[in-house]
Design an enzyme around this catalytic site. Structure first.
Site, PDB file in Angstrom:
ATOM      1  N   SER A 262      88.561  71.116  55.847  1.00  0.00           N
ATOM      2  CA  SER A 262      87.186  71.615  56.209  1.00  0.00           C
ATOM      3  C   SER A 262      86.953  73.010  55.526  1.00  0.00           C
ATOM      4  O   SER A 262      86.579  73.853  56.498  1.00  0.00           O
ATOM      5  CB  SER A 262      87.104  71.440  57.349  1.00  0.00           C
ATOM      6  N   CYS A 406      78.795  49.614  52.660  1.00  0.00           N
ATOM      7  CA  CYS A 406      78.912  49.175  51.134  1.00  0.00           C
ATOM      8  C   CYS A 406      77.601  49.965  50.507  1.00  0.00           C
ATOM      9  O   CYS A 406      76.644  50.081  51.174  1.00  0.00           O
ATOM     10  CB  CYS A 406      78.987  47.805  50.874  1.00  0.00           C
TER      11      CYS A 406
END
Ligand SMILES: NC(=O)c1ccc[n+]([C@@H]2O[C@H](COP(=O)([O-])OP(=O)(O)OC[C@H]3O[C@@H](n4cnc5c(N)ncnc54)[C@H](O)[C@@H]3O)[C@@H](O)[C@H]2O)c1
Ligand SMILES: NC(=O)c1ccc[n+]([C@@H]2O[C@H](COP(=O)([O-])OP(=O)(O)OC[C@H]3O[C@@H](n4cnc5c(N)ncnc54)[C@H](O)[C@@H]3O)[C@@H](O)[C@H]2O)c1
Lengths: 554, 554
Positions: A262, A406
């Site tokens: 991060s 998707c």
């Protein structure tokens, strides 16, 4: 902070606790974001991505739940950086929730000012889908990561990663998708993380295969699997700023290098010389000093990545701003390797493609299985999509409410959404479906180090697009809409918008879905037409996207 | 640029040229913004406030007009920094136009980057109401300026400026309101401008009384009028950076000092040592050098303002960022005097008050006279409002379509709007009315050097509020909605939103007006409640503004 309340888990089933499904959906998805199966640190309201939160504090969380429970179908709740600030009368086509998180005026859009305001209790970091209540766990990023590594395979290795070794770091909420995405593409991954819990968690969720005791064992396991063209992912506990340079120095045989620590938040990147256990304390004690040391460590880390590139590896920044931080520390070659968007994703954006996702409010995995079948029925000719849906059904463990993702484009998302709505209407699904997406999408973000890096016309920093995206989603009937600042790449570096729309089987929901799921990816097409991308212009022409500057007359 | 087209003037009357009144209204108001009576430089599409434009370029203007003309009642036109980029299918409650102007990602939100992108043809400066098509000429600012000087009078001079002298500079689109606002409050004003045309224009419009040949004559006229307690405004051609220090040095007897040169944009402020005629050329030739010299001159200018304050005058920044620019030039005491908002305007914001304005699409001044009467009928007990409406009817020359402005609060704007809609429905007005406001409003702007300077809780830089404001207006049925960056105080310093709603006399318009004109000022109330202002909390409690954190439960 965890004031005695038990773990949060969204209600399941088809009975309403609020006054309507859009409100119920917002309530369940907020709770789902804080489900211990989903959130990284639910006790601190942190969902993912460093300190990306779902609500500002527990009183705000309680007030949001209370407001959503009572909210009428012609009312709208306003949320300002995770705190509910108003309820206003709107109308039934309007969103039920409007959210603005972490936004700062430009000259004040820095981490120190943000932290000062956060300490005053005035703001929170919303990341992308944390504060907008549509995070679905590590699967959310898995499809994007799978697509990215698929594109790497197509570009450099003949369509598969079999026989190659990928080196990366960061196994957090987003980064944890990397090992599975690599093995789904047939490859071997070595994944470094300094937090043993991140490694254990990915193994528990079947995203990561094994844990090695150290770099030696990791390399041995990796080479064995590579030579057998066997997919394998290996976790190893180490500081990446130490491990990546060391692997380079040893001449490790690495084909692909990237990173998902991060790094966008220097206080969340472990500097060299700090033990992991001391990290939180040191960051709190001396944020400025910690930031400087983290940036210097990132410079070493990035320098080694550039070294791997010089040695012939495929190297890319995976959207965490590590190049920018390394440059701040004075490393001149930080931007020698590209970001993943211009390298692999932009061609998809030109078609309005992006991370379409949905969750089953019933809580029933069978509902997702049915929607998976619907996708296969709708798009049988799309081979990679079909492969993804099949593999996801087998390999992806659900976290919280069952969900699927998707990538679908302009002219596809609306068809999928309407089909889902029909399945709810006909009773084939046990309860409504929420349909949303990441803020990282084709037309919803301005982020010059990531989604809009290196635009053809130089318009990387133009931030009108995410704001238009948010407004057009409000105007199209989305159930909740959000505008955030600083997601992914950190303060001052991005502005982005999200939308979620509920398929509750009503005709009205069908109308809203048709508009939102046409206009939302439509923003991606027009944004890329405006920037001069040929493919986007073709898509607009083929699929009737209206571009005034290209229409006849005057 | 003026490719042979004649001056632009909006159609008048009750016949539609577009397919519905909301579209027609957008079309007429865009054209009205470029009417030579309204715009400062219509040939360059510049409306007011330095380089605030209505459209990016002429091809964009033509395409916007074309798109609006054909736009259906369920379609929405998207405008990105003055260029039309898409037309999407929405629904009849949705706005007909969504606008985002000049927005940049934080780290890139600077004048040099903006100018680079502008030169590439990728953006334009929208100011506040220039790019959002609801500028109504100098009257737009007159009421606010009148209120401000009224507040100065109340605070320091027993309720009137009679017997006082005010010194200011800048007689442009906004600043030109100052002399009339001072004389309406009974005072004497000396107004410096380096552009003789600005002075002539204000005299032609009856905003400025006389022109003096130099500072000596200006002072003589001012003292004479002051001693007779006679209102008078005197224009004088000079560089303020020279004139203000000189007046201080001479010991001129000045009671109030402020400034409205276009200091927010250093390329639009005349530096010392540059002749006015050479200004444009010099700025073009060496923007960096010009910027530095302008900032140094502003430092001298502000230093003299501080000197007047030290000598006992009432001094305030009038929202042009001149203190910020002076500080950039190294002047340490730049922020010694306050901005006008915390000093005079914030108490009004707590009641949801702000610059409510409307225009008669008929073009008929009688329509405005009728709406003026409606305001007097609706709010007979409001003495300052009544006085303003009466004086405005007498003294304000219309520019372009007849229009009116007055400050109304939460619970007032919706009543006025519904009354106007009823008057259209009953045929008492010749054509529909457009109702809008400045972006400078109670809940629509984050601007730490102006509207949100010195907030009680320190939340000056939090930019969630204008974004929520824009979204809630989209969700409430406004006809067009805009989000801009950098208006008033310049790049990196503000984010703000606007809305315009059309009263075409239909029941649907009435429904939309009720919601928009409740929720829009409602944002001001909740923003100030959240920041801890007692008065705002009282208003919320009295007028039923719903604040979730203050509701019972959990
Ligand atoms: N590419 C994308 O699409 C995308 C999307 C969202 C977020 N991101 C970015 O990816 C990054 C990771 O996100 P996340 O949600 O996984 O964050 P996270 O905070 O959940 O995880 C970060 C991980 O990095 C580890 N780490 C920190 N410093 C390290 C060091 N020096 N060496 C080894 N490991 C270290 C932490 O232990 C943690 O497990 C963020 O910067 C985020 O903004 C990218
Ligand atoms: N207070 C408010 O409510 C408010 C609202 C909008 C805008 N503003 C700000 O007020 C300022 C003025 O706006 P405007 O629309 O009138 O701008 P404008 O560009 O129309 O006019 C500026 C005037 O300043 C003059 N000028 C420039 N440099 C000068 C100098 N050195 N000495 C004397 N005169 C000089 C110019 O000749 C011009 O007439 C801007 O900065 C604007 O952003 C304030």
């Amino acid at each position: 902070m965890d004031d005695g309340r038990g773990p949060i888990r969204a209600p399941r089933g088809s009975a309403l606790t609020a006054r309507g499904w859009p409100q119920e959906a917002a309530l369940r998805m907020l709770m789902n974001n804080l489900d211990p199966e989903v959130a990284e640190h639910p006790d601190r309201l942190v969902v993912y991505g460093g300190t990306g939160k779902a609500a500002r504090d527990w009183p705000s969380y309680d007030a949001i739940i209370r407001s959503l429970t009572g909210l009428r179908a012609d009312e709208t709740l306003l949320v300002q950086s995770g705190r509910p600030v108003g309820v206003m009368t709107t109308h039934e086509w309007a969103p039920r929730v409007l959210i603005a998180n972490s936004n700062l005026v430009g000259d004040w859009a820095t981490w120190p000012e943000f932290r000062r305001l956060e300490r005053l209790g005035l703001t929170m970091y919303g990341q992308m889908t944390a504060g907008s209540w549509i995070y679905i766990g590590t699967q959310g990023i898995l499809q994007g990561t799978y697509e990215t590594f698929g594109a790497v395979a197509a570009k450099r290795f003949g369509g598969t990663l079999a026989g190659t070794v990928t080196l990366t770091a960061g196994l957090g909420g987003m980064g944890g998708a990397q090992p599975l995405a690599v093995t789904m593409n047939g490859g071997v991954a070595i994944c470094v993380d300094c937090d043993p819990r991140s490694i254990e968690r990915r193994i528990a969720h079947r995203y990561l295969d094994v844990r090695a005791a150290g770099l030696d064992e990791a390399l041995r396991l990796a080479y064995e699997a590579r030579d057998a063209r066997r997919p394998l992912s290996v976790g190893v506990e180490a500081n990446a700023a130490q491990a990546v340079p060391e692997l380079l120095a040893r001449g490790a045989e690495i084909d692909v290098v990237t990173d998902q620590t991060s790094a966008h938040d220097p206080l969340a990147y472990l500097p060299l010389g700090v033990a992991f256990e001391d990290m939180a304390g040191e960051a709190r004690k001396d944020p400025d000093g910690f930031t400087r040391r983290a940036r210097e460590s990132m410079a070493r880390h990035v320098e080694a990545m550039v070294g791997f590139q010089d040695a012939g590896a495929e190297v890319f920044d995976y959207g965490n701003s590590i190049r920018g931080e390394a440059r701040l520390a004075g490393y001149a070659r930080a931007f020698d390797f590209p970001g993943f968007v211009p390298a692999y994703i932009r061609p998809l954006f030109c078609e309005g493609k992006g991370p379409f996702r949905w969750a089953a409010l019933s809580g029933d995995p069978a509902d997702i299985a049915r929607t998976d079948r619907a996708i296969l029925e709708l798009f049988p000719e799309n081979e990679p999509l079909t492969r993804w849906i099949r593999m996801a059904g087998e390999k992806v463990a659900f976290q919280g409410l069952p969900a699927r993702i998707c990538w679908l484009g302009y002219g596809e998302r609306d068809r999928a959404g309407e089909r889902f709505n029909d399945l709810v209407a006909s009773g084939e699904l046990a309860a409504p479906i929420v349909i949303g997406r990441d803020h990282l999408d084709c037309g919803s973000v301005a982020s010059p180090y990531r989604e809009t890096e290196g635009m053809l016309d130089g318009s990387d920093a133009i931030a009108d697009w995410p704001l238009l995206n948010a407004m057009v989603n409000v105007a199209s009937g989305a159930s909740w809409v959000s505008i955030h600042h600083g997601g992914g790449v950190g303060m001052g570096r991005s502005i982005h918008a999200g939308q979620v729309t509920v398929a509750d089987g009503t005709a009205l929901a069908g109308e809203k879905i048709r508009r939102v799921l046409t206009n939302d990816p439509g923003m991606g097409v027009i944004r890329h037409v405006d920037a001069g991308y040929e493919r986007a212009a073709e898509v607009a022409a083929e699929r009737d996207v209206r571009i005034p500057m290209r229409e006849a007359g005057g």
